[in-house]
Enzyme design. Structure first.
Site, PDB file in Angstrom:
ATOM      1  N   LEU A  41       0.817  -1.214   0.000  1.00  0.00           N
ATOM      2  CA  LEU A  41       0.000   0.000   0.000  1.00  0.00           C
ATOM      3  C   LEU A  41       0.853   1.268   0.000  1.00  0.00           C
ATOM      4  O   LEU A  41       1.892   1.341   0.644  1.00  0.00           O
ATOM      5  CB  LEU A  41      -0.919  -0.003   1.227  1.00  0.00           C
ATOM      6  CG  LEU A  41      -1.865  -1.217   1.327  1.00  0.00           C
ATOM      7  CD1 LEU A  41      -2.731  -1.103   2.570  1.00  0.00           C
ATOM      8  CD2 LEU A  41      -2.721  -1.365   0.085  1.00  0.00           C
ATOM      9  N   GLY A  44      -1.497   6.323  -2.839  1.00  0.00           N
ATOM     10  CA  GLY A  44      -2.560   6.177  -3.834  1.00  0.00           C
ATOM     11  C   GLY A  44      -3.688   5.309  -3.267  1.00  0.00           C
ATOM     12  O   GLY A  44      -4.869   5.659  -3.351  1.00  0.00           O
ATOM     13  N   HIS A  45      -3.326   4.173  -2.642  1.00  0.00           N
ATOM     14  CA  HIS A  45      -4.344   3.311  -2.031  1.00  0.00           C
ATOM     15  C   HIS A  45      -5.048   4.055  -0.891  1.00  0.00           C
ATOM     16  O   HIS A  45      -6.258   3.948  -0.723  1.00  0.00           O
ATOM     17  CB  HIS A  45      -3.691   2.042  -1.453  1.00  0.00           C
ATOM     18  CG  HIS A  45      -3.039   1.166  -2.469  1.00  0.00           C
ATOM     19  ND1 HIS A  45      -1.670   1.015  -2.547  1.00  0.00           N
ATOM     20  CD2 HIS A  45      -3.563   0.397  -3.448  1.00  0.00           C
ATOM     21  CE1 HIS A  45      -1.391   0.173  -3.534  1.00  0.00           C
ATOM     22  NE2 HIS A  45      -2.509  -0.205  -4.100  1.00  0.00           N
TER      23      HIS A  45
END
Ligand code: PAF
Length: 289
Positions: A41, A44-45
């Protein structure tokens, strides 16, 4: 990004258990947001998680490195995996459950059914990675069954994937809304990707020609250029400046169907895939002439 002091997400690995918990949550009348990921992760996630927690009562993040979407076995083996680090990153983001099944849980040995998305899975990225989008469509169709959420959140960075998911949901009557979230970029313009960790300093500099080429395409269209070949030639020139990138594709396509554009008239997407050393990077820019 600012984190909140909230309980840690609960890690669930068993599909039946997460299914029962989701049923329970739905009975309470709560809305559920789903953020499907393959882990590793990054911000962006987390932007997808943030969008989900802003719009839904409960957020579920799935972490599953889906074997059926990898065309290259080495890519699957080398894909970064660190569940503990992912759990740590999700702490404080109001995520209720993390669902991290095993490959056997999702694909039991007698599993034979898969989802295909017609021509959309064979063009652009699909041409370079045969079977990739069928793998994505299949795992998402399964995740949508296991976790019947209200809204599923995806990054626009994987533009063709977003179009594939929209298609699957529409064609299979999946009662879930698909929400595309903007691409998150580092200050230098490089789109965040789990694969960026593989880039050396020098390769990262070379990779910056990707956002530059996309910006150039956008500028050329703003200036009134409508000939796709001219714009693509400019993009390729920009990408070739560093000399060290291998261009898998650089093209303009219809933003909805992804069919190649000859003359820019309506919503258009510039799509790029390059290899920097052994790292493959993709990016895109949607443009409205
Ligand atoms: O974008 C990804 O991380 C994956 O393709 C997804 C959507 C989680 C399906 O495995």
């Amino acid at each position: 990004m600012v984190k909140l002091q909230t309980p840690l997400p609960e890690l669930i690995t068993d599909p039946a258990t997460i299914g029962a918990l989701i049923q329970e949550t739905r009975k309470q009348g709560k809305t559920i947001g789903l953020v499907p990921t393959m882990g590793a992760l990054h911000d962006g996630h987390l932007s997808l998680v943030k969008a989900s927690t802003a719009q839904c009562d409960f957020t579920v993040v799935t972490i599953f490195v889906n074997p059926t979407q990898f065309t290259d076995k080495n890519d699957l083996t080398d894909y970064p995996r660190d569940l503990q680090s992912d759990m740590d990153k999700l702490a404080g983001w109001e995520v209720r459950f993390v669902f991290a099944p095993t490959a056997e849980d999702i694909y039991p040995h007698d599993h034979v059914t898969s989802v295909h998305v017609g021509p959309l899975e064979k063009i652009v990225e699909g041409r370079c990675r045969p079977g990739h989008f069928s793998g994505v469509a299949t795992v998402l169709a399964k995740l949508f069954q296991i976790i019947p959420a209200d809204i599923a959140f995806f990054g626009c960075k994987d533009y063709q994937q977003l179009k594939v998911v929209e298609r699957v949901v529409q064609d299979l009557n999946v009662p879930i809304k698909v929400h595309g979230c903007p691409t998150i970029r580092d200050e230098d313009g490089l789109a965040l990707s789990s694969r960026n960790v593989f880039l050396s300093q020098e390769q990262r500099q070379q990779a910056l020609s990707i956002p530059k080429a996309l910006k150039l395409a956008e500028r050329r269209i703003e200036e009134g250029e409508t000939d796709a070949r001219t714009i693509v030639a400019d993009m390729r020139r920009e990408l070739s400046r560093s000399g060290a990138l291998h261009i898998d594709y650089a093209l303009l396509a219809d933003a909805e169907t992804l069919k190649p554009t000859r003359t820019v008239k309506g919503p258009t997407v510039a799509l790029i895939a390059v290899r920097v050393g052994s790292t493959r990077l993709i990016d895109n820019q949607v443009m409205m002439p």
